[in-house]
Design an enzyme around this catalytic site. Structure first.
Site, PDB file in Angstrom:
ATOM      1  N   THR A   1      -3.688   4.945  -1.492  1.00  0.00           N
ATOM      2  CA  THR A   1      -4.789   5.491  -0.702  1.00  0.00           C
ATOM      3  C   THR A   1      -5.112   6.919  -1.131  1.00  0.00           C
ATOM      4  O   THR A   1      -4.360   7.551  -1.874  1.00  0.00           O
ATOM      5  CB  THR A   1      -4.438   5.502   0.793  1.00  0.00           C
TER       6      THR A   1
ATOM      7  N   GLU B   1       0.848  -1.194   0.000  1.00  0.00           N
ATOM      8  CA  GLU B   1       0.000   0.000   0.000  1.00  0.00           C
ATOM      9  C   GLU B   1       0.882   1.243   0.000  1.00  0.00           C
ATOM     10  O   GLU B   1       1.847   1.338   0.758  1.00  0.00           O
ATOM     11  CB  GLU B   1      -0.892  -0.005   1.241  1.00  0.00           C
TER      12      GLU B   1
END
Length: 302
Positions: A58, A27
């Site tokens: 994100t 991520e």
């Protein structure tokens, strides 16, 4: 990055997660500027040889950085051999704006999305503010993504419970409801005790759900930064972890070394408990993640 576009795996992430071999994913945060974006591309290039099942980018706090997130995620999908997962949140967006983002992802060949309510603009502890033409719950976003296109949808999971859930049992009810609405996998927020993950999985299984739940791993490389993120998200840094890190918190190299050791052991414990994979929150740097990965691979765990 590769010199030319290459096809990403054609099968679903869910097939990887239901395989006997644990999968690894990464991520990234949305870079704040062009210089940060170049750092991110170098990190992706460093991590691509590890053959992750997928990567995600994100949104920034309060749903910010959306345009950059969508652009970066699309570029990963178009220019690398890595499967990209698109982030979606409800924060400050109308239903039609979310539909536009989904269409942008689809146009870039992205077939997996993470459907998250997201944190309010005032932070995770701030009251939720409903957009007048938006939605309030991640389950609605799951349904929208499934209805709008051929997406495999992932959702968030909370080993220590979401701050707004009102307890661990209601929190598990919400996660199972998202599964029943069409979610096919979940990724947890950061946590530090393997037992918290094990207990979450048991709560979900007791409700008849076989949703694959991937633990999110954030090694403690900067003590104050991770402590702040944990505080905001409602995660607890356990005393047994603090006892390891606090004595050296003024020595960055020692904090990093102990943080990597703790994260590596957490990964071992999670894999021993049957976790289907490991999702590393990289902070857009590759070195620590590579170190943990290489240790686990050397032990035959990934």
């Amino acid at each position: 990055m590769t010199d030319a576009p290459a096809p990403v795996p054609s099968h679903s992430i869910v097939e990887d997660l239901r395989d006997q071999r644990p999968c690894v994913s990464f991520e990234f945060f949305p870079p704040k500027d062009d210089a940060g974006e170049e750092v991110l591309w170098r990190t992706i290039a460093d991590l691509e040889p590890l053959r992750p099942s997928f990567v995600s980018v994100t949104y920034g706090a309060g749903g910010t950085s959306q345009d950059r997130t969508v652009r970066v995620t699309s570029r990963i999908a178009e220019e690398s051999r890595i499967r990209a997962v698109g982030h979606l949140t409800l924060v400050g967006q109308s239903r039609s704006e979310i539909e536009t983002v989904l269409k942008q992802y689809a146009a870039s060949g992205i077939r997996h999305v993470l459907a998250l309510r997201g944190d309010p603009k005032g932070g995770p502890r701030a009251p939720w503010e409903t957009h007048p033409e938006g939605m309030d719950h991640a389950v609605e976003l799951v349904e929208l993504a499934r209805d709008l296109g051929d997406f495999t949808v992932g959702v968030a999971a909370f080993p220590e419970g979401h701050p707004d859930a009102g307890g661990l049992e209601p929190d598990a009810d919400v996660l199972v409801a998202k599964h029943r609405a069409g979610a096919e996998f979940a990724i947890t927020q950061l946590f530090f005790r393997a037992q918290d993950y094990v207990d979450l999985v048991e709560r979900v299984r007791s409700r008849g759900s076989d949703l694959p739940i991937v633990p999110g791993i954030m090694p403690i490389l900067n003590f104050s930064q991770v402590a702040r993120m944990a505080e905001l998200s409602g995660a607890e840094i356990p005393r047994e972890v603090l006892d390891v890190v606090e004595p050296v918190q003024d020595d960055p190299a020692a904090v990093r070394a102990r943080g990597i050791e703790l994260a590596t052991q957490l990964c071992r414990d999670l894999l021993a408990q049957g976790a289907p994979g490991l999702h590393f929150i990289t902070l857009n740097r590759s070195k620590a993640t590579r170190e943990i990965f290489e240790t686990l691979r050397g032990e035959g765990l990934v």
